[in-house]
Motif scaffolding. Structure first.
Motif: not given
Ligand code: GTR
Length: 325
Positions: A107-110, A181-184, A301-304
């Motif tokens: 996510p948000y790589m680009f 899941n990281a977004l809750g 998204m840091k843990p992802v």
């Protein structure tokens, strides 16, 4: 010549004519989950025309659209085993097979579609295409897929807190599961073809996709809230079965590779037009589009990132993508 041998000769001649015709054209079978007319389907058809011209009719492509050959995960396996020659799939379902594909799927790589195009057209794209070869596949091209955003049947989502506890269908990829899941929220991986009825019956509250998929799969008929969070700009991939590839002469391999590359230009034109058209259709149908502050989603998204950028090679790939202008 006796009557009998004349007949035999005629039969033989006719037979070899038939064999000649059969040899004249090899039809490559290509799979796509999208319906006829969708930009990916049309781009592969266009590639087929180019191949036909450039091989003087020896090769052509038949696109089996609308998931006629199966859902994406299955078609990937069939392409690996040589049952299907070509497969146009999102990068998502490859994440568990080709680790390099997890990087552009993050996510948000680009930063934008332009950024994605620039990176995938360059050395990073070439490296990722090459990575498919270790998995019985030949990476041919990347197509556009715009940006994916969440949509749901329940409510407008104005902040990350609104996502909490909601159930979203995702592509069958751990990157997608971990993102949700990281977004809750709660992720339910599921084949694309099952999403409409899952939305309708309330098995899931929502899903996530770009405008053309949201529209063409008719999800907008049941999910009336679209949140422009644009969490992923995941390219589409066109791969060929290594088994089918190995049957081509080196000259024909060059023709196929070039035709795939040439079809990217066509695809992007079709894509840009389709995005506008699809957004228009869904908004006219009463879908409410809401904006959201993306920063808290990016931070979550840091843990992802830590999980999937697990080797120096993958970290380097991510760094090169991020550094690209
Ligand atoms: C679309 C993509 C499809 C499929 C679908 C999905 O954007 O073009 O190949 O992966 O998403 O969500 O399953």
């Amino acid at each position: 010549m006796s009557h009998f041998s004349k007949l035999t000769a005629a039969t033989l001649a006719f037979g070899s004519l038939l064999i000649g015709i059969a040899n004249a054209e090899t039809v490559l079978r290509s799979s796509d989950t999208h319906p006829d007319g969708y930009p990916t389907v049309e781009a592969v058809k266009y590639m087929g025309e180019l191949i036909k011209q450039r091989t003087n009719g020896r090769y052509s492509i038949e696109v089996y659209h609308s998931a006629q050959l199966g859902e994406e995960k299955d078609t990937i396996e069939q392409t690996q085993s040589g049952v299907i020659d070509l497969d146009r799939v999102s990068m998502g379902p490859f994440n568990g097979i080709v680790p390099e594909t997890a990087v552009p799927s993050l996510p948000y790589m680009f930063r934008s579609v332009e950024h994605m195009r620039h990176v995938m057209d360059g050395p990073v794209g070439d490296q990722i295409l090459k990575a498919f070869e270790a998995h019985d596949l030949v990476g041919l091209a990347f197509y556009d897929s715009g940006a994916r955003s969440f949509y749901n049947t329940k409510k407008d989502i104005a902040s990350i807190a609104d996502l909490k506890g909601m159930k979203f269908r995702v592509i069958q990829s751990d990157v997608f599961v971990d993102m949700v899941n990281a977004l809750g929220a709660n992720a339910t991986p599921m084949a694309y073809g099952e999403v409409y009825s899952a939305l309708q019956t309330g098995v899931i509250d929502g899903a996530e996709n770009n405008w053309p998929s949201f529209e063409s799969a008719k999800h907008y008929e049941v999910a009336k809230h679209y949140t422009l969070d644009q969490h992923q700009i995941v390219p589409e991939v066109l791969v060929m079965s290594k088994a089918s590839w190995d049957k081509l002469s080196p000259e024909d391999q060059t023709i196929v590779r070039q035709a795939a590359k040439d079809s990217v230009v066509k695809m992007r034109e079709l894509w840009d037009a389709q995005e506008k058209k699809s957004r228009d259709i869904v908004e006219k149908a009463g879908v409410k589009v809401s904006e959201i502050d993306k920063q808290p989603l990016i931070d979550a998204m840091k843990p992802v990132y830590d999980k999937y950028l697990s080797t120096p090679e993958l970290k380097d790939l991510a760094a090169r993508i991020q550094a690209a202008k």
